[in-house]
Design an enzyme around this catalytic site. Structure first.
Site, PDB file in Angstrom:
ATOM      1  N   GLU A 166       7.428  -3.347  10.332  1.00 37.96           N
ATOM      2  CA  GLU A 166       6.353  -4.213  10.145  1.00 37.96           C
ATOM      3  C   GLU A 166       6.794  -4.892   8.953  1.00 37.96           C
ATOM      4  O   GLU A 166       6.785  -4.143   7.641  1.00 37.96           O
ATOM      5  CB  GLU A 166       5.235  -3.795  10.256  1.00 37.96           C
ATOM      6  CG  GLU A 166       4.000  -4.829  10.071  1.00 37.96           C
ATOM      7  CD  GLU A 166       2.620  -4.478   9.769  1.00 37.96           C
ATOM      8  OE1 GLU A 166       2.452  -3.191   9.525  1.00 37.96           O
ATOM      9  OE2 GLU A 166       1.647  -5.232   9.827  1.00 37.96           O
ATOM     10  N   ARG A 203       9.218  12.453  10.652  1.00 33.85           N
ATOM     11  CA  ARG A 203       9.547  11.728   9.365  1.00 33.85           C
ATOM     12  C   ARG A 203      10.097  12.749   8.276  1.00 33.85           C
ATOM     13  O   ARG A 203      10.071  13.539   8.468  1.00 33.85           O
ATOM     14  CB  ARG A 203       8.423  11.028   8.934  1.00 33.85           C
ATOM     15  CG  ARG A 203       6.978  11.210   9.456  1.00 33.85           C
ATOM     16  CD  ARG A 203       5.744  10.586   8.533  1.00 33.85           C
ATOM     17  NE  ARG A 203       6.133   9.208   8.214  1.00 33.85           N
ATOM     18  CZ  ARG A 203       5.129   8.431   8.647  1.00 33.85           C
ATOM     19  NH1 ARG A 203       4.123   8.593   9.549  1.00 33.85           N
ATOM     20  NH2 ARG A 203       5.531   7.072   8.428  1.00 33.85           N
ATOM     21  N   LYS A 232       4.034   3.162   2.835  1.00 34.22           N
ATOM     22  CA  LYS A 232       3.878   1.789   2.323  1.00 34.22           C
ATOM     23  C   LYS A 232       2.640   1.420   1.663  1.00 34.22           C
ATOM     24  O   LYS A 232       2.506   0.688   0.502  1.00 34.22           O
ATOM     25  CB  LYS A 232       4.212   0.609   3.303  1.00 34.22           C
ATOM     26  CG  LYS A 232       5.826   0.696   3.761  1.00 34.22           C
ATOM     27  CD  LYS A 232       6.112  -0.570   4.555  1.00 34.22           C
ATOM     28  CE  LYS A 232       5.868  -0.056   6.082  1.00 34.22           C
ATOM     29  NZ  LYS A 232       6.326  -1.356   6.876  1.00 34.22           N
TER      30      LYS A 232
END
Length: 558
Positions: free
Chosen positions: A34, A259, A269
């Site tokens: 994104e 992750r 983020k």
RNA sequence: UGGGGCGUCGUCUAAUGGCAGGACGUCAGACUUUGGAUCUGAUUAUCAAGGUUCGAAUCCUUGCGCCCCAGCCA
């Protein structure tokens, strides 16, 4: 698969698909960010995985922006992400896509679900939807608007799209199961009414698809075979499967992996944005950040990042990788490739009393002992030099082998020198060393075969160029700044001494270093010229130190 | 307390019924014109308890622990 390493579980699955003929033996992956922030090392893991899988299996790799929420997305992020993916070396060819290009198709599919009686327009607002959803242990309740007729739903959906309703006043929901143990299946929202200017579609839409509705469709449209994502989406897979099956369209295999977390940093983020906006760092590319633009500026190579993730492997186990592993990867790469130079970070003046005043002589210095093709250069020796301040001790402890009063050491590529006396200022601070040199040791070898215990780096005081050197330490002082067990905000663990700037003295050839040039400053570490460099006034970022046995020894002694 | 996932050296990870291996770290040594690099050696692990089996990290059972989910974020 490619090297001697055993296949990780995803490659094993791909192998199995190849055997069984699923997807016709094709492999097509994607990286779907994104554009709401800069990419970080965690994203690099995903990029390496997805691109690596495509490459290893003669498949294709797409870069696709998941731009379904105009409230948070910006063109700046799109640009930085493209640059970072390219820098990492993940080749997406001409396959650069945007979810926003699929908005019309997604909308048509939404209508078809409405027509099938599988989706409905809800008048509940966000708070009410939450109340009706139930809890982890209690089933939800059906919305009072759940049983509208197909015609009514279709008409309402079209009016939503036409902009007849206020933001948040209505939503389109999938009609699944309000009592499911999986909350994602409790009639998830597919479209929200949101008037925001999208960075690509402008004001063309006032309803935007949610991630849950859009994501699987994007993969389907692009013919993705293996939709690789992180663990938290495992709960969503049944929902994506439901959409794809109800629509009867291409159905990729979703595979979840853990992750990659690192200690002594944060990697979300949201938090990185907060560090930037709160000016705790100097920007997204501040070399202390874990973003790709930051580590690039710091001097990391894409090869090192790829090797790092390759060494780490791919599993479903939650883990935190010691940042030392990352540093090891970049040292390994830079040791092979970086040109050696001499630089003195904290200069201490040294006068060679028996060396003729005004004389200078060029001495041969090897550019890279690991790479004979790198050749050699000349370094200028003269009567006045700078040595590293910490290479001298007036009262050296037992295992300190460097310069001390009366002691002889070798100057790299130059001569043996012996410290004769120490000059101090009024405060007792050492300001200068008076030494003598042995002319017979030119180049660094003594005819009588004697070997000093230490070889020190140096620069000629009259020739060296001042340079700004930025010495970085870890951004956080705590290994797990985000650990909720602290009961404190992660920003409280910001390391106050994560940046030290010194004026170094460097070899003259470094005066014209270009941004991105990487060097090993001998005995100190790897450094990379910063974009702030100007001809004659270079600035260097310390990528990573060299392994320092003495520092370890010193630490042991307390 | 609902649903989903995961537990192997300090860290990351192999071994899918057959000698628990590798990498990084650490420690010791060799070599060294970078206390770098390189080389050698050592070090340490199957969450627990039962069961199946000639044989279990692996299969079964029961526990325990950790992670994710109650955004119209992704």
């Amino acid at each position: 698969m490619t090297d001697g390493k055993p296949a990780h579980f995803i490659q094993a699955l791909v192998d199995e698909h190849a055997r069984t003929g699923r997807f016709g033996g094709k492999v097509h992956t994607r990286f779907p960010p994104e554009p709401n922030g800069y990419l970080h090392l965690g994203h690099a893991k995903s990029i390496c995985l997805n691109y690596g899988l495509a490459k290893a299996n003669q498949g294709l790799f797409n870069l696709r922006f998941d731009d379904t929420n105009p409230a948070k997305e910006e063109q700046e992020y799109v640009d930085s992400i493209i640059a970072d993916v390219k820098w990492l070396g993940a080749d997406f060819g001409d396959r650069l896509f945007f979810a926003s290009d699929y908005f019309e198709q997604m909308y048509q599919w939404a209508e078809s679900l409405v027509k099938k009686g599988k989706a409905y327009v809800d008048d509940l607002n966000a708070d009410q939807v939450r109340e009706y959803r139930g809890t982890l242990t209690q089933a939800g309740r059906n919305s009072p608007f759940r049983d509208r007729t197909t015609d009514e739903n279709l008409s309402l959906l079209r009016r939503m799209k036409a902009g007849e309703f206020a933001d948040g006043s209505k939503s389109l929901r999938a009609k699944i199961d309000m009592s499911s143990g999986n909350l994602n299946l409790r009639d998830p929202v597919m479209y929200r009414v949101l008037r925001a200017t999208h960075h690509r579609t402008g004001d063309a839409w006032c309803i935007y698809p949610t991630y849950d509705w859009a994501h699987g469709l994007e993969d389907s449209i692009e013919g993705i075979t293996h939709s690789i994502c992180t663990l938290e989406f495992e709960n969503h897979r049944p929902l994506y499967d439901w959409f794809l099956d109800e629509l009867g369209i291409h159905h990729p295999q979703q595979i979840e992996f853990a992750r990659g977390n690192l200690n002594y940093t944060v990697m979300s983020k949201r938090k990185l944005l907060e560090l930037v906006k709160g000016q705790h760092v100097r920007g997204w590319d501040d070399p202390r950040m874990p973003t790709l633009s930051a580590i690039r500026r710091r001097g990391y190579t894409p090869e090192a990042v790829r090797a790092f993730w390759d060494e780490m492997g791919v599993t479903k186990i939650d883990s935190v990788i010691d940042v030392g592993r990352l540093e090891n990867a970049v040292r390994t790469d830079l040791n092979r490739t970086a040109l050696r130079r001499m630089a003195v970070l904290r200069p201490l003046k040294v006068v060679i009393e028996n060396y003729p005043e005004g004389q200078e002589e060029p001495l041969d210095a090897v550019n890279n002992p690991e790479d004979s093709a790198a050749g050699s250069r000349k370094v200028l020796f003269s009567r006045e030099l700078y040595l590293e301040r910490e290479d001298f001790m007036e009262n050296p402890p037992k295992k300190f082998f460097r310069l001390a009063p009366g002691r002889e050491v070798r100057l790299r590529y130059a001569y043996f020198i012996t410290c004769q006396s120490v000059v101090k200022d009024a405060r007792g601070e050492v300001t200068e060393l008076r030494c003598t040199y042995d002319p017979a040791t030119r180049g660094g070898d003594a005819p009588d075969g004697r070997k000093p215990k230490a070889t020190l780096h140096w620069v000629s005081a009259g020739h060296a160029v001042p340079a700004e050197a930025r010495l970085f330490d870890r951004l956080f002082s705590d290994e797990f700044p985000e650990d909720p067990k602290h009961g404190r905000d992660y920003k409280e663990f910001l390391n106050k001494s994560s940046l030290e700037v010194v004026t170094a003295r460097v070899e003259p050839s470094l005066a014209t270093a270009k941004a991105g040039d990487r060097f090993q400053f001998e005995r100190l570490g790897y450094f990379c010229a910063d974009p702030d460099s100007k001809p004659g006034a270079p600035a260097f970022n310390r990528t990573v130190t060299l392994k320092d046995t003495w520092a370890k020894e010193k630490a042991k002694g307390g």
